[in-house]
Scaffold this motif. Structure first.
Motif, PDB file in Angstrom:
ATOM      1  N   LEU A   3      -3.097  51.291 -34.169  1.00 19.59           N
ATOM      2  CA  LEU A   3      -3.690  51.238 -32.840  1.00 19.59           C
ATOM      3  C   LEU A   3      -3.087  52.394 -32.051  1.00 19.59           C
ATOM      4  N   HIS A   4      -3.897  53.389 -31.718  1.00 19.27           N
ATOM      5  CA  HIS A   4      -3.403  54.608 -31.084  1.00 19.27           C
ATOM      6  C   HIS A   4      -4.041  54.750 -29.707  1.00 19.27           C
ATOM      7  N   ILE A   5      -3.224  54.649 -28.668  1.00 26.16           N
ATOM      8  CA  ILE A   5      -3.692  54.806 -27.294  1.00 26.16           C
ATOM      9  C   ILE A   5      -3.378  56.230 -26.866  1.00 26.16           C
ATOM     10  N   ILE A   6      -4.411  56.935 -26.416  1.00 21.54           N
ATOM     11  CA  ILE A   6      -4.237  58.304 -25.920  1.00 21.54           C
ATOM     12  C   ILE A   6      -4.656  58.297 -24.459  1.00 21.54           C
ATOM     13  N   ALA A   7      -3.719  58.617 -23.576  1.00 23.34           N
ATOM     14  CA  ALA A   7      -3.972  58.524 -22.140  1.00 23.34           C
ATOM     15  C   ALA A   7      -3.635  59.835 -21.445  1.00 23.34           C
ATOM     16  N   ARG A   8      -4.453  60.163 -20.468  1.00 29.05           N
ATOM     17  CA  ARG A   8      -4.192  61.345 -19.642  1.00 29.05           C
ATOM     18  C   ARG A   8      -3.135  60.995 -18.603  1.00 29.05           C
ATOM     19  N   GLY A   9      -2.159  61.883 -18.441  1.00 33.57           N
ATOM     20  CA  GLY A   9      -1.109  61.703 -17.447  1.00 33.57           C
ATOM     21  C   GLY A   9       0.070  60.926 -17.986  1.00 33.57           C
ATOM     22  N   LYS A  10       1.209  61.147 -17.361  1.00 36.45           N
ATOM     23  CA  LYS A  10       2.444  60.460 -17.749  1.00 36.45           C
ATOM     24  C   LYS A  10       2.639  59.251 -16.844  1.00 36.45           C
ATOM     25  N   ILE A  11       3.048  58.164 -17.451  1.00 39.36           N
ATOM     26  CA  ILE A  11       3.221  56.934 -16.681  1.00 39.36           C
ATOM     27  C   ILE A  11       4.603  56.882 -16.023  1.00 39.36           C
ATOM     28  N   GLY A  12       5.607  57.464 -16.650  1.00 39.49           N
ATOM     29  CA  GLY A  12       6.948  57.522 -16.070  1.00 39.49           C
ATOM     30  C   GLY A  12       7.543  56.147 -15.801  1.00 39.49           C
ATOM     31  N   ARG A  13       8.553  56.149 -14.942  1.00 42.37           N
ATOM     32  CA  ARG A  13       9.216  54.898 -14.568  1.00 42.37           C
ATOM     33  C   ARG A  13       8.449  54.289 -13.398  1.00 42.37           C
ATOM     34  N   SER A  14       7.859  53.152 -13.670  1.00 44.18           N
ATOM     35  CA  SER A  14       7.034  52.483 -12.665  1.00 44.18           C
ATOM     36  C   SER A  14       6.819  51.051 -13.126  1.00 44.18           C
ATOM     37  N   PRO A  15       6.353  50.188 -12.228  1.00 47.78           N
ATOM     38  CA  PRO A  15       6.031  48.826 -12.676  1.00 47.78           C
ATOM     39  C   PRO A  15       4.984  48.829 -13.790  1.00 47.78           C
ATOM     40  N   GLU A  16       3.999  49.728 -13.696  1.00 44.54           N
ATOM     41  CA  GLU A  16       2.997  49.818 -14.761  1.00 44.54           C
ATOM     42  C   GLU A  16       3.638  50.270 -16.068  1.00 44.54           C
TER      43      GLU A  16
END
Length: 140
Positions: A3-16
């Motif tokens: 299962l490979h999720i490819i997402a635009r942008g960095k999520i970083g340190r956050s609640p998400e």
């Protein structure tokens, strides 16, 4: 099946980001998260063959958790080695990208923030894999 999720942008340190990390740890199937820059070409490993491409798109099909699990099971049982889930940037996916996808997947008609979409996708992948493993399923 990977299962490979490819997402635009960095999520970083956050609640998400914490939610994403929590679900990545809980999924027992091989899972990878690749983050691409907001703009420009992304770089991911060549897809494993055979591969299915799923684009998250508000114009796509909304599946119940049970139907999503059944779809993953069909792909797995048919010998699909990788399911790629693409989360686009703020401007979404191009018409060409949508045309080349095996599935356009929506989490309802609303537009969701991309950081939440990551967590929602991973939660649904976790839920689908637990359904397939025979764990009790609760709608709540």
């Amino acid at each position: 099946m990977l299962l490979h999720i490819i997402a635009r942008g960095k999520i970083g340190r956050s609640p998400e980001g914490e939610l994403v990390a929590r679900y990545l740890q809980r999924i027992t199937w091989p899972t990878r998260l690749s983050e691409w820059p907001e703009r420009g070409p992304g770089k991911a490993a060549e897809p494993l063959s055979p591969c299915r491409l799923v684009l998250l798109d508000e114009r796509g099909t909304a599946l119940s958790s049970e139907d999503f699990a059944a779809l993953l099971a069909r792909w797995r049982d048919a010998g699909v080695r990788e399911a790629r889930f693409m989360i686009g940037a703020a401007d979404g996916h191009s018409d060409a990208e949508r045309a080349g996808a095996d599935l356009l997947l929506a989490f309802g008609p609303a537009t969701w923030p991309h950081l939440l979409a990551r967590a929602m996708l991973l939660e649904q992948l976790y839920r689908a894999t637990t359904i397939l493993a025979g764990h009790p399923y609760h709608r709540a």
